[in-house]
Design a protein around this motif. Structure first.
Motif, mmCIF file in Angstrom:
data_model
loop_
_atom_site.group_PDB
_atom_site.id
_atom_site.type_symbol
_atom_site.label_atom_id
_atom_site.label_comp_id
_atom_site.label_asym_id
_atom_site.label_seq_id
_atom_site.Cartn_x
_atom_site.Cartn_y
_atom_site.Cartn_z
ATOM 1 N N SER A 176 0.832 -1.208 0.000
ATOM 2 C CA SER A 176 0.000 0.000 0.000
ATOM 3 C C SER A 176 0.865 1.256 0.000
ATOM 4 O O SER A 176 0.521 2.257 -0.652
ATOM 5 C CB SER A 176 -0.929 -0.002 1.213
ATOM 6 N N TRP A 180 -9.197 11.198 -2.090
ATOM 7 C CA TRP A 180 -9.831 9.935 -1.712
ATOM 8 C C TRP A 180 -8.922 8.741 -1.976
ATOM 9 O O TRP A 180 -8.947 7.762 -1.216
ATOM 10 C CB TRP A 180 -11.150 9.771 -2.465
ATOM 11 N N ALA A 181 -8.114 8.816 -3.007
ATOM 12 C CA ALA A 181 -7.191 7.711 -3.289
ATOM 13 C C ALA A 181 -6.130 7.592 -2.195
ATOM 14 O O ALA A 181 -5.838 6.490 -1.705
ATOM 15 C CB ALA A 181 -6.533 7.916 -4.649
ATOM 16 N N ASN A 216 -7.738 6.420 1.038
ATOM 17 C CA ASN A 216 -8.005 4.982 0.987
ATOM 18 C C ASN A 216 -6.764 4.186 1.364
ATOM 19 O O ASN A 216 -6.834 3.226 2.156
ATOM 20 C CB ASN A 216 -8.477 4.608 -0.417
ATOM 21 N N ARG A 217 -5.619 4.579 0.832
ATOM 22 C CA ARG A 217 -4.379 3.870 1.150
ATOM 23 C C ARG A 217 -3.988 4.066 2.609
ATOM 24 O O ARG A 217 -3.503 3.138 3.271
ATOM 25 C CB ARG A 217 -3.254 4.350 0.233
ATOM 26 N N ILE A 223 -6.126 1.798 4.705
ATOM 27 C CA ILE A 223 -5.675 0.404 4.594
ATOM 28 C C ILE A 223 -4.433 0.182 5.454
ATOM 29 O O ILE A 223 -4.319 -0.826 6.172
ATOM 30 C CB ILE A 223 -5.402 0.046 3.124
ATOM 31 N N SER A 240 -10.669 -4.427 -1.172
ATOM 32 C CA SER A 240 -10.388 -3.024 -1.488
ATOM 33 C C SER A 240 -9.128 -2.885 -2.333
ATOM 34 O O SER A 240 -9.069 -2.058 -3.247
ATOM 35 C CB SER A 240 -10.243 -2.223 -0.189
ATOM 36 N N HIS A 261 -8.926 -2.340 -7.608
ATOM 37 C CA HIS A 261 -8.238 -1.422 -8.508
ATOM 38 C C HIS A 261 -7.208 -2.188 -9.331
ATOM 39 O O HIS A 261 -6.761 -3.275 -8.936
ATOM 40 C CB HIS A 261 -7.536 -0.302 -7.730
#
Length: 215
Positions: A30, A74-75, A78-79, A82, A127, A131
């Motif tokens: 990640s 948001w990207a 998200n990481r 995680i 999740s 991608h």
């Protein structure tokens, strides 16, 4: 040959080791994906990828960042989520701090099984796999998702006894109890030994002094 409980203990701890490894792989992958996304966004902003294809595409080229307002935010968020979740789950697998999880996150504490942990691992894996990513994040996501399914299965089988069964301290206590019980069965009280000895010599049990005088 080891007892069945020992094999169960070894198997559960092997799954826990694989779970920690999978979480570490997702944690590191990640970070790499986030770095690649930031570099791709910087190249896009600087005009290095400012082409008609990139502008009309749904994602910024060579990244998992959606080409939309606040897509970068948001990207990256998200990481970061995680990464934070993997850290929490690794600490939960290590059982430290146990009091913190028992009080604030009971589903990850010692009184709950591995089902909730498996569900969280599957969500993280899904999740990651939702991608288009490179090989390392792809393999890490599949690995974590598989371990999550295995933890859910173990949770259904052992329920709340899973963590206590695989606990090293509790297993050591059970082993000590078994050894002490075996030692007690092997011990012969002195009085019983004396009675058996007198019986072999043909002397009554109620005459121990006479028996010793004759000898």
């Amino acid at each position: 040959m080891l007892p069945a409980k020992a094999y169960v203990f070894i198997g559960l701890n092997a799954v826990r080791t694989l779970s920690i490894i999978a979480l570490l792989l997702v944690f590191s992958s990640s970070i790499l994906v986030m770095v690649d996304d930031i570099e791709a966004v910087n190249a896009f902003v600087d005009g290095g990828s400012n082409s008609t294809f990139t502008i009309n595409s749904d994602y910024i080229q060579n990244s998992t960042v959606p080409n939309q307002p606040a897509g970068v935010f948001w990207a990256v968020l998200n990481r970061l989520l995680i990464i934070g979740q993997t850290v929490v789950l690794i600490l939960s697998e290590l059982g430290w701090p146990a009091g913190f999880f028992d009080y604030y996150f009971p589903v990850l504490g010692s009184d709950f099984g591995l089902g909730a942990l498996g569900v969280m691992q599957c969500l993280i894996g899904a999740s990651v796999l939702s991608h288009f990513v490179k090989v390392f994040p792809l393999v890490s996501g599949f690995f974590l998702f598989s371990i999550g399914c295995l933890n859910m299965l173990i949770g259904l089988i052992f329920r709340e006894r899973a963590k206590s069964t695989r606990s090293i301290l509790s297993f050591r206590d059970r082993a000590d109890d078994m050894l002490s019980s075996l030692d007690k069965t092997k011990e012969i009280p002195f009085s019983k030994y004396r009675m058996d000895r007198d019986a072999e010599m043909g002397v009554g049990v109620k005459e121990p002094d006479t028996a010793h005088a004759r000898t």
